[in-house]
Design an enzyme around this catalytic site. Sequence first.
Site, short mmCIF file in Angstrom:
data_model
loop_
_atom_site.label_atom_id
_atom_site.label_comp_id
_atom_site.label_asym_id
_atom_site.label_seq_id
_atom_site.Cartn_x
_atom_site.Cartn_y
_atom_site.Cartn_z
N LYS A 1 4.11 9.06 8.96
CA LYS A 1 3.83 8.47 10.27
C LYS A 1 4.78 8.95 11.38
O LYS A 1 4.56 10.01 11.93
CB LYS A 1 3.75 6.95 10.15
CG LYS A 1 2.59 6.59 9.20
CD LYS A 1 2.22 5.15 9.04
CE LYS A 1 0.93 5.09 8.22
NZ LYS A 1 0.92 4.16 7.13
N TYR B 192 0.86 -1.18 0.00
CA TYR B 192 0.00 0.00 0.00
C TYR B 192 0.89 1.23 0.00
O TYR B 192 1.83 1.33 0.78
CB TYR B 192 -0.90 0.00 1.24
CG TYR B 192 -1.81 1.21 1.33
CD1 TYR B 192 -2.86 1.38 0.44
CD2 TYR B 192 -1.61 2.17 2.31
CE1 TYR B 192 -3.70 2.48 0.52
CE2 TYR B 192 -2.45 3.29 2.41
CZ TYR B 192 -3.49 3.44 1.51
OH TYR B 192 -4.30 4.53 1.59
N ASP C 272 9.31 2.70 0.06
CA ASP C 272 8.24 3.34 0.81
C ASP C 272 8.41 2.94 2.28
O ASP C 272 8.01 1.85 2.68
CB ASP C 272 6.87 2.91 0.27
CG ASP C 272 5.72 3.58 1.02
OD1 ASP C 272 6.00 4.23 2.05
OD2 ASP C 272 4.57 3.45 0.57
C1 LIG Z 1 0.33 4.66 5.73
C2 LIG Z 1 1.10 4.39 4.53
C3 LIG Z 1 1.04 5.23 3.40
C4 LIG Z 1 0.07 6.37 3.31
O1 LIG Z 1 0.29 7.36 4.25
P1 LIG Z 1 -0.91 8.37 4.59
O2 LIG Z 1 -0.28 9.34 5.54
O3 LIG Z 1 -1.99 7.54 5.19
O4 LIG Z 1 -1.33 9.00 3.33
C5 LIG Z 1 1.88 4.97 2.36
N1 LIG Z 1 2.74 3.94 2.39
C6 LIG Z 1 2.82 3.10 3.43
C7 LIG Z 1 3.80 2.00 3.42
C8 LIG Z 1 1.99 3.29 4.54
O5 LIG Z 1 2.05 2.43 5.54
#
Ligand SMILES: *Cc1c(COP(=O)(O)O)cnc(C)c1O
Length: 425
Positions: free
Chosen positions: A271, A148, A243
């Site tokens: 995060k 994701y 990511d």
């Molecule tokens: C949470 C997450 C996102 C998206 O971040 P948001 O702040 O919710 O837009 C993208 N990549 C990874 C791996 C994530 O865990």
Amino acid sequence: MSTAAVATRSHQIFERAKLVIPGGVNSPVRSCKSVGAEPTFMDHADGASLFDVDGNKYIDYVGSWGPMILGHRHPRVLEAIETTLKQGTSFGAPCRAEVEMAELICKLMPSIEMVRMVNSGTEATMSAVRLARAFTKRSMIIKFDGCYHGHADSFLVKAGSGLATLGISSSPGAPEEITKLTLSIPFNDPAALKKAFEAHSKEIAAVIIEPIVGNSGLILPAENYLSTVRELCTEHGAVLIFDEVMTGFRVALGGAQDRYKIKPDLTCLGKIIGGGLPVGAYGGRKDIMQMVAPEGPVYQAGTLSGNPLAMAAGIAQLKSLQTHGTYPHLEQTTSRLADGLKGLSKSMQVVSVPGMLGVFFSSKPVTDFESAQKCDTEHFAKVWRALLEKGVYWPPSQFESAFISLVHTKNDIDNTIEAFKDALK
Ligand SMILES: *Cc1c(COP(=O)(O)O)cnc(C)c1O
């Protein structure tokens, strides 16, 4: 829903919410739909605990989906926010804290030579891909099934997290003209990546990957897998984007790239770097980052980007994490939970890295999205509801990983293991 539950304050708020917010929530997984429950509306949080509007207390394993590695209301983070608040909440002009944040990120993640702050993980990944496309003058990207990367159109192809939870592999409204530029292939399968590159060698702008997958449940990379991904990107001239929105500053101070000693070209963060306020960032090789406006032609901007409150919270959190002994402690707490859960049931797979843990109801180990999808999610839902009854707030989907903070105590962990024991009966 029992009649007792219907009378709760949480239920009453949810009824109001559904009238004015789609599904009653501002992010789908929170709805608890897939585990056959209603959302629990929270009132406040402290340390490793959440307190709902009906006065119930929970041991929190969601941790706001990752940011709360120091626990809720950490004194150092609160103090930084309070001090900054007195100076104003947003300037629309640069402030010193943005520079301090950028310096800190570049120091802690050496693959990042320059960094741009944004407001969410979604913005970070979306901007990184645009940049990679501009840098390579190519259009296609490769992602991995069950990973994701936020909700930009390009990534809504066999995506994990909320999409996996709701059983939708992609989203209406993401035009086919865009999603056809995204190849989604199985994780942990070097041959599949080789094949994709051979078929589209001069067309692949970037490979974007969660180096540790946290959005299909928790899936670890097989030995040498990430180094193969690195080599293939170099060989075919594609930008490798890690990511690390979830894993950055969590699985190690330097993220998964430090844990596995792989140097990506670009990294996406979010995060943890916001300390619980809305923040994201993308950064990496200087020659690539210099293409971002105003230094270069690739446009990307944000009204609230580099917001002083968010910077203050994030800097305070990152500085606390630099304290000696942080990550060994996180590892110890995580292992205590993992060791306690392993062996409770033959049909429960327990996977962990420091700060993250996932359970799957399957007799076989889970190595990719396909095997994650084969697990018994109905059983997961039943166990989840029993855990909630016992005061454990576990992520309400098998396709999410649980987050362990630095303030979960031995007692919290042992109580959680007991709750699992009962829930599995
Ligand atoms: C949470 C997450 C996102 C998206 O971040 P948001 O702040 O919710 O837009 C993208 N990549 C990874 C791996 C994530 O865990």
